[in-house]
Design a protein around this motif. Structure first.
Motif, PDB file in Angstrom:
ATOM      1  N   ARG A 124       0.855  -1.185   0.000  1.00 10.74           N
ATOM      2  CA  ARG A 124       0.000   0.000   0.000  1.00 10.74           C
ATOM      3  C   ARG A 124       0.891   1.235   0.000  1.00 10.74           C
ATOM      4  NH1 ARG A 124      -3.495  -1.204   4.354  1.00 10.74           N
ATOM      5  NH2 ARG A 124      -4.839  -2.511   3.094  1.00 10.74           N
ATOM      6  N   ASP A 125       0.701   2.079  -0.988  1.00  6.74           N
ATOM      7  CA  ASP A 125       1.477   3.322  -1.108  1.00  6.74           C
ATOM      8  C   ASP A 125       2.980   3.068  -0.999  1.00  6.74           C
ATOM      9  OD1 ASP A 125      -0.926   4.699  -1.352  1.00  6.74           O
ATOM     10  OD2 ASP A 125      -1.118   4.932   0.817  1.00  6.74           O
ATOM     11  N   GLY A 126       3.417   2.045  -1.696  1.00  7.20           N
ATOM     12  CA  GLY A 126       4.852   1.790  -1.784  1.00  7.20           C
ATOM     13  C   GLY A 126       5.460   1.110  -0.578  1.00  7.20           C
ATOM     14  N   ARG A 127       4.635   0.642   0.348  1.00  2.00           N
ATOM     15  CA  ARG A 127       5.159  -0.039   1.540  1.00  2.00           C
ATOM     16  C   ARG A 127       4.411  -1.355   1.772  1.00  2.00           C
ATOM     17  NH1 ARG A 127       7.943   3.330   5.083  1.00  2.00           N
ATOM     18  NH2 ARG A 127       7.976   5.512   4.450  1.00  2.00           N
ATOM     19  N   LEU A 128       5.102  -2.290   2.410  1.00  2.00           N
ATOM     20  CA  LEU A 128       4.436  -3.545   2.753  1.00  2.00           C
ATOM     21  C   LEU A 128       3.403  -3.291   3.838  1.00  2.00           C
ATOM     22  CD1 LEU A 128       7.346  -6.161   2.818  1.00  2.00           C
ATOM     23  CD2 LEU A 128       5.638  -5.773   1.043  1.00  2.00           C
ATOM     24  N   ALA A 129       2.216  -3.879   3.666  1.00  2.00           N
ATOM     25  CA  ALA A 129       1.126  -3.673   4.632  1.00  2.00           C
ATOM     26  C   ALA A 129       0.649  -5.032   5.146  1.00  2.00           C
ATOM     27  CB  ALA A 129       0.010  -2.869   3.977  1.00  2.00           C
ATOM     28  N   ASP A 130      -0.667  -5.182   5.324  1.00  6.50           N
ATOM     29  CA  ASP A 130      -1.218  -6.356   6.013  1.00  6.50           C
ATOM     30  C   ASP A 130      -0.977  -7.667   5.267  1.00  6.50           C
ATOM     31  OD1 ASP A 130      -2.216  -4.409   7.607  1.00  6.50           O
ATOM     32  OD2 ASP A 130      -4.217  -4.433   6.710  1.00  6.50           O
ATOM     33  N   GLN A 131      -0.958  -8.726   6.078  1.00  4.92           N
ATOM     34  CA  GLN A 131      -0.879 -10.068   5.511  1.00  4.92           C
ATOM     35  C   GLN A 131      -2.239 -10.434   4.904  1.00  4.92           C
ATOM     36  OE1 GLN A 131       1.780 -12.311   7.158  1.00  4.92           O
ATOM     37  NE2 GLN A 131       1.412 -14.020   5.807  1.00  4.92           N
ATOM     38  N   VAL A 132      -2.239 -11.098   3.763  1.00  2.00           N
ATOM     39  CA  VAL A 132      -3.470 -11.635   3.175  1.00  2.00           C
ATOM     40  C   VAL A 132      -3.239 -13.111   2.869  1.00  2.00           C
ATOM     41  CG1 VAL A 132      -4.433  -9.517   2.213  1.00  2.00           C
ATOM     42  CG2 VAL A 132      -2.748 -10.807   0.896  1.00  2.00           C
ATOM     43  N   LYS A 133      -4.320 -13.858   2.721  1.00  2.00           N
ATOM     44  CA  LYS A 133      -4.163 -15.294   2.475  1.00  2.00           C
ATOM     45  C   LYS A 133      -5.004 -15.724   1.272  1.00  2.00           C
ATOM     46  CE  LYS A 133      -7.705 -16.632   5.834  1.00  2.00           C
ATOM     47  NZ  LYS A 133      -7.935 -17.274   7.140  1.00  2.00           N
ATOM     48  N   GLY A 134      -4.708 -16.921   0.828  1.00  2.00           N
ATOM     49  CA  GLY A 134      -5.490 -17.481  -0.268  1.00  2.00           C
ATOM     50  C   GLY A 134      -5.163 -16.874  -1.618  1.00  2.00           C
ATOM     51  N   VAL A 135      -3.941 -16.362  -1.774  1.00  2.00           N
ATOM     52  CA  VAL A 135      -3.623 -15.668  -3.022  1.00  2.00           C
ATOM     53  C   VAL A 135      -3.207 -16.667  -4.094  1.00  2.00           C
ATOM     54  CG1 VAL A 135      -2.081 -14.016  -4.129  1.00  2.00           C
ATOM     55  CG2 VAL A 135      -2.909 -13.601  -1.808  1.00  2.00           C
ATOM     56  N   GLN A 136      -3.883 -16.613  -5.220  1.00  2.00           N
ATOM     57  CA  GLN A 136      -3.419 -17.390  -6.360  1.00  2.00           C
ATOM     58  C   GLN A 136      -3.517 -16.537  -7.615  1.00  2.00           C
ATOM     59  OE1 GLN A 136      -5.769 -20.927  -6.719  1.00  2.00           O
ATOM     60  NE2 GLN A 136      -7.546 -19.857  -7.508  1.00  2.00           N
ATOM     61  N   ILE A 137      -2.505 -16.662  -8.441  1.00  2.07           N
ATOM     62  CA  ILE A 137      -2.562 -15.953  -9.713  1.00  2.07           C
ATOM     63  C   ILE A 137      -2.714 -16.990 -10.810  1.00  2.07           C
ATOM     64  CG2 ILE A 137      -1.281 -13.961  -8.900  1.00  2.07           C
ATOM     65  CD1 ILE A 137       1.182 -14.951 -10.205  1.00  2.07           C
ATOM     66  N   GLY A 138      -3.545 -16.659 -11.776  1.00  2.00           N
ATOM     67  CA  GLY A 138      -3.768 -17.580 -12.868  1.00  2.00           C
ATOM     68  C   GLY A 138      -3.902 -16.801 -14.160  1.00  2.00           C
ATOM     69  N   ALA A 139      -3.209 -17.249 -15.172  1.00  2.67           N
ATOM     70  CA  ALA A 139      -3.243 -16.498 -16.424  1.00  2.67           C
ATOM     71  C   ALA A 139      -2.626 -17.343 -17.525  1.00  2.67           C
ATOM     72  CB  ALA A 139      -2.458 -15.198 -16.270  1.00  2.67           C
ATOM     73  N   GLY A 140      -2.721 -16.835 -18.735  1.00  8.52           N
ATOM     74  CA  GLY A 140      -2.010 -17.451 -19.832  1.00  8.52           C
ATOM     75  C   GLY A 140      -0.516 -17.301 -19.586  1.00  8.52           C
ATOM     76  N   LEU A 141       0.232 -18.372 -19.894  1.00 14.75           N
ATOM     77  CA  LEU A 141       1.671 -18.357 -19.609  1.00 14.75           C
ATOM     78  C   LEU A 141       2.362 -17.152 -20.216  1.00 14.75           C
ATOM     79  CD1 LEU A 141       2.721 -22.056 -20.284  1.00 14.75           C
ATOM     80  CD2 LEU A 141       3.067 -20.766 -18.194  1.00 14.75           C
ATOM     81  N   LEU A 142       2.148 -16.979 -21.499  1.00 16.24           N
ATOM     82  CA  LEU A 142       2.900 -15.936 -22.180  1.00 16.24           C
ATOM     83  C   LEU A 142       2.373 -14.554 -21.815  1.00 16.24           C
ATOM     84  CD1 LEU A 142       3.568 -17.629 -25.616  1.00 16.24           C
ATOM     85  CD2 LEU A 142       4.887 -17.678 -23.505  1.00 16.24           C
ATOM     86  N   SER A 143       1.065 -14.469 -21.559  1.00 18.21           N
ATOM     87  CA  SER A 143       0.545 -13.156 -21.191  1.00 18.21           C
ATOM     88  C   SER A 143       1.096 -12.747 -19.829  1.00 18.21           C
ATOM     89  CB  SER A 143      -0.986 -13.158 -21.206  1.00 18.21           C
ATOM     90  OG  SER A 143      -1.508 -13.442 -19.946  1.00 18.21           O
ATOM     91  N   LEU A 144       1.312 -13.732 -18.954  1.00 19.97           N
ATOM     92  CA  LEU A 144       1.857 -13.415 -17.631  1.00 19.97           C
ATOM     93  C   LEU A 144       3.297 -12.903 -17.752  1.00 19.97           C
ATOM     94  CD1 LEU A 144       0.838 -13.519 -14.725  1.00 19.97           C
ATOM     95  CD2 LEU A 144       1.864 -15.763 -14.502  1.00 19.97           C
ATOM     96  N   LEU A 145       4.082 -13.579 -18.564  1.00 19.81           N
ATOM     97  CA  LEU A 145       5.468 -13.127 -18.727  1.00 19.81           C
ATOM     98  C   LEU A 145       5.527 -11.755 -19.388  1.00 19.81           C
ATOM     99  CD1 LEU A 145       6.999 -16.523 -19.821  1.00 19.81           C
ATOM    100  CD2 LEU A 145       7.309 -15.371 -17.635  1.00 19.81           C
ATOM    101  N   GLY A 146       4.550 -11.495 -20.241  1.00 29.83           N
ATOM    102  CA  GLY A 146       4.498 -10.179 -20.887  1.00 29.83           C
ATOM    103  C   GLY A 146       4.185  -9.067 -19.903  1.00 29.83           C
ATOM    104  N   ARG A 147       3.708  -9.442 -18.716  1.00 26.43           N
ATOM    105  CA  ARG A 147       3.362  -8.424 -17.717  1.00 26.43           C
ATOM    106  C   ARG A 147       4.536  -8.083 -16.803  1.00 26.43           C
ATOM    107  NH1 ARG A 147      -2.275  -8.241 -18.083  1.00 26.43           N
ATOM    108  NH2 ARG A 147      -3.092 -10.112 -19.092  1.00 26.43           N
TER     109      ARG A 147
END
Lengths: 455, 433
Positions: free
Chosen positions: A386-409
């Motif tokens: 948040r605003d350039g600093r580490l903030a609260d812990q969150v859980k259950g995070v998963q990222i899912g995307a097309g392989l190449l589109s993810l690398l393009g990001r």
């Protein structure tokens, strides 16, 4: 042993024959909660013979023990005659090497009594429970393995290698008010018994994360700027790139990234380095006897190389890269990644998170799975930015995307490169399981789809 | 040889048991380009468990390491778990078909013929087809210091394929396989071909609308994966001593009253069929869930000893691993709905033909987040098209308490005989798009 192997190989009637024999000693200690459930050692000897001749396909015979090595040599030839190949099997030429690297091991885990190994497991489990009163369950798996390999080919290659490895994996379960959370961690090191001396820090971190998850809020699904820690970045790149940078294995995805394809920004360079010093997957020669070499796969965002064994190299007109690895004691060597890395970029971690209004910092991975052109990655733990600093812990995070589109990001790569000490393995269908290491600095991606998964 | 191993322990241990497994596997694969590869794998595994001074130790070895086996098992016992182990006494074995002569005799030519027969039936334009055929033949011997000496011969044959639609956007590989003690018949191959056609033919559907809250129908192949948490919850340590949501609920209703689950090692000719388990305990049929009510758990001697319950004959010794509890042949009782009636029952719903089990999902609690790469929208009793990027979430046990219908088409898939099953209460999103 050398005379027996060469004698057996000499009986082959095939134009090309190779015999690989392996002897594996291992010890396993499993502690569940405070009970030692398993404390055992095992030894296994086995190997495989492959051969081919003009007009035939590969024939392979694998075996247990080392009593009658001539039988699988003859059987492999017989099976090769039953196979059929439209194109003759062609192997890219390699320099014939004779390599003896089987000097006695320092700090040989076989010389450490099982009682001492049991004590390590018990004390690590006790350390997990001692970290916090909310820890309700723990599991610690301590393993060590010594592998001796002999490889001979009808071309004259001879290899004899002896190596050892130790590993510790831990699971902690925390509970409070009916809320149950868990965390996992591992470390693995090439070398002797003392290689796992830092496991205490690892299990403490696992216990701490399990407790932290109790009060973490579920992540709100959406699109975020995401910063991956080196461990998560390495795993992502291993799944996303190294599997697509080698010719298809039987039963796996046939897609191969074509040379010259742009898959990411200028700041992204990826490779695989089986010569990196002291890592679990590091080798001098691969399981076909090819001298291993560092292989750039992506240079400044563009695909520049593939991982090869001798057969795939010949069929694509390239040189073998020394990535032929057998995923099982009795398995065939296939092109596999070893030590996959994201090359170092510029800037610190603080530079990468500076300027991010709302983002996520993903640390470690619970799982990374690629199927077709999609990849899903679940974070071991995560914090909001948040605003350039580490903030609260969150859980259950998963990222899912097309392989190449993810690398393009990917839009920034940090300078803080490090090899991951976790006990990573690569599972690949029928090709089996091989130890791998990944290395990366922090990596930033923009506009990444993030969902809530099971933590 | 198994007798020699136990003889070497005479007077040195309170009790001991040993298992020897031999296997000769012949495999043929045919690449999409038509290249055939043939391989053979032979293995010989010995497992020894000893009880000494109140502690249990075990070790395993291959081939010529058997001489070292005793020393390793004794060292393991010195550091092993404190546990009382009550080994079984000799008993008559039931007659179970575990071997098929024509499977044992199948050579590379027979397997190549099977693989080609499957390939020829699967090949279409715009398809990439890879096939394999395999047979294994071997034996299992179990003995203990109470004079048990049992053995049986085993064969297992299988065929499978990976089929891809060339040019289809994001279509994952379609994997199908068949396995049984005997060689597959033509009808078995045709069933695989029909499944592939059924999965690949529907076009990708865009704009399917909201999926959340729709009922879900699992085909038998998808159900194998979906039921993994149920297997874990009914088996071994977690069931009797661990964190299984079913622990301590014997006799209570835990699933929908139309669900009956049985484990049966005595069924002839299936991958889990056997007359005796790897602890030397005689095999028997075990009811796990009857009309939704929890009837029993699967255990072996060690887990049973820890939990104070008898073994149900579900011990497995695997290469270089601790003894573990596992089901043999799992059967879910078929229902009354034909495939057509099942789709009609869904109204607007989702049919799932296969599921992608991902690490990180909790196999014990039943909480899942699973990708469903082979999901189809059903409306008015008919499949409207394939859905891309479907992710299924929820809890397996809760969904199995909300069964909408059970198919009458129980089908063998490896060691499971399952019908199609329609449930409610699962969430679906397409977050990967």
């Amino acid at each position: 042993m050398k005379a027996r192997i060469l004698d057996a190989l000499g009986r082959s009637r095939a134009e090309y024959a190779e015999l690989r024999l392996r002897r594996v000693w291992s010890t396993t200690v499993l502690v569940r909660d405070r009970t030692v459930e398993v404390a055992t050692g095992s030894a296994e000897t086995g190997g495989a013979v492959r051969c081919c001749s003009p007009g035939t396909g590969w024939g392979m015979a694998s075996f247990s023990g080392a009593d009658r090595l001539d039988a699988p040599v003859l059987k492999a030839h017989e099976l090769s005659l039953a196979g059929a190949s439209r194109q003759p099997v062609t192997l890219a030429p390699i320099a014939v090497r004779q390599l003896e690297s089987a000097a006695p091991l320092e700090d040989d885990p076989r010389e450490v009594p099982l009682t001492e190994k049991r004590q390590r497991g018990e004390s690590l489990a006790a350390a997990i429970f001692g970290s916090d009163r909310r820890i309700v369950s723990a599991r610690v798996l301590c393993r060590d393995v010594v592998i001796e390999t002999w490889l001979a080919t009808s071309e004259g290659t001879w290899l004899h290698d002896l190596r050892s490895e130790v590993s510790v994996a831990a699971l902690a379960v925390a509970e409070e008010g009916g809320n149950v959370e868990r965390a996992l961690g591992s470390l693995a090191a090439r070398g002797g018994w003392r290689g796992a001396n830092s496991a205490g820090r690892m299990v403490h971190g696992v216990a701490t994360r399990a407790v932290e998850h109790l009060h973490a809020a579920p992540v709100r699904p959406g699109r975020y700027t995401v910063v991956l820690d080196p461990a998560a970045a390495g795993v992502l790149v291993h799944r996303a790139i190294s599997h697509l940078a080698r010719p298809a294995l039987p039963g796996t995805d046939p897609d191969v990234l074509p040379m010259g394809t742009r898959i990411g920004p200028e700041c992204l360079s990826v490779g695989d380095d089986p010569t990196a010093e002291g890592l679990r997957a590091s080798i001098v020669c691969d399981d076909e006897g090819t001298v291993a070499r560092r292989t750039p796969i992506v240079q400044n965002g563009v695909v520049v190389g593939h991982l090869h064994n001798r057969e795939t190299a010949a069929s694509s007109g390239q040189a073998p890269t020394g990535h032929a690895r057998a995923g099982a004691l009795r398995g065939a060597p296939h092109p596999r990644a070893s030590n996959t890395y994201v090359a170092q970029g510029t800037g610190s971690f603080e530079d990468l998170i500076r300027g991010i209004g709302t983002g996520l910092y993903l640390m470690d991975t619970l799982s990374a799975r690629a199927e077709g052109d999609q990849i899903g990655l679940r974070a071991g733990s995560a914090r909001l930015i948040r605003d350039g600093r580490l903030a609260d812990q969150v859980k259950g995070v998963q990222i899912g995307a097309g392989l190449l589109s993810l690398l393009g990001r990917v839009d920034a790569v940090g300078a803080d490169f490090g090899w991951n000490a976790a006990g990573e393995v690569c599972r690949d269908g029928s090709a089996g399981v091989v130890p791998v290491t990944t290395g990366a600095p922090h990596v930033r991606l923009v506009d990444v789809p993030v969902g809530e998964g099971f933590s | 040889m198994i007798g020699r191993i136990l003889d070497a322990l005479a007077g040195r241990v309170a009790s001991a048991d040993a298992v020897i497994k031999t296997d000769d596997t012949l495999s043929v694969s045919i690449s999409p380009e038509g290249d055939t590869r043939v391989s053979e794998a032979r293995s010989h595994q010995s497992h020894l468990r000893v009880a000494r001074q109140g502690r249990i130790g075990f070790a395993s070895a291959t081939g010529d390491e058997s001489s070292e086996l005793v020393g390793r098992a004794m060292a393991s016992a010195a550091s092993g778990e404190e546990l009382e182990l009550f080994l079984p006494a000799p008993a008559p074995l039931p007659n179970v078909v575990t071997r098929a002569p024509q499977s044992a005799a199948a050579d590379a030519a027979v397997l190549t013929g099977l693989a080609r027969a499957l390939r020829d039936r699967l090949v279409r334009s715009h398809r990439r087809v890879e096939v394999w055929a395999e047979r294994s033949s071997g034996g299992v011997q179990v003995a203990n210091t109470r004079a048990v000496l049992a053995g049986y011969a085993v064969t297992l044959s299988g065929v499978g394929a990976v089929v891809e639609s060339i040019g289809a956007e994001s279509a994952p590989p379609c994997r199908v396989h068949y396995a049984a003690v005997d060689l597959p018949t033509l009808a078995d191959l045709e069933a695989l071909v029909a499944e592939v056609d059924r999965r690949l033919e529907p076009a990708v559907l865009s704009g399917a609308g909201r999926l959340s809250g729709l009922p879900v129908c699992f085909t038998p192949r998808a159900l194998v994966t979906f039921l993994r948490p149920v297997r874990a919850a009914l088996t071994g340590y977690e069931a009797l001593l661990g964190r299984s949501p079913l622990r301590g609920r014997l006799g209570e209703p835990v699933l929908d009253e139309r669900l009956t689950l049985v484990d049966d090692p005595l069924i002839p000719g299936r991958p889990g069929s056997r007359p005796v388990d790897d602890d030397g305990v005689v095999s028997r049929r075990v009811s796990l869930v009857e009309r939704g009510r929890l009837i029993g758990f699967a255990s072996d001697l060690m887990v049973g000893s820890r939990a104070g319950v008898p073994s149900t004959g579900h011990a497995w010794r695997l290469p270089h691993a601790a003894p573990r509890v596992g089901l043999t042949n799992l059967l879910v009782e078929a229902g009354t709905h034909s495939p057509e009636a099942l789709l009609a029952e869904l109204g607007r719903g989702v049919l799932i033909e296969d599921l992608d089990w991902g690490a990180g999902t909790n196999p014990v609690s039943g909480t899942i987040v699973l990708r469903a790469p082979w999901a189809y929208l059903v409306e008015g009793g008919a499949v409207r098209g394939r859905l891309e990027g479907v992710v299924l979430s929820g809890n397996v046990f809760e969904a199995l308490r909300r069964v909408r219908a059970i198919g009458s088409d129980a089908t063998w898939l490896g060691a499971s005989c399952l019908p199609a099953l329609a449930v409610e209460g699962l969430e679906m999103v397409t977050s990967y798009q």
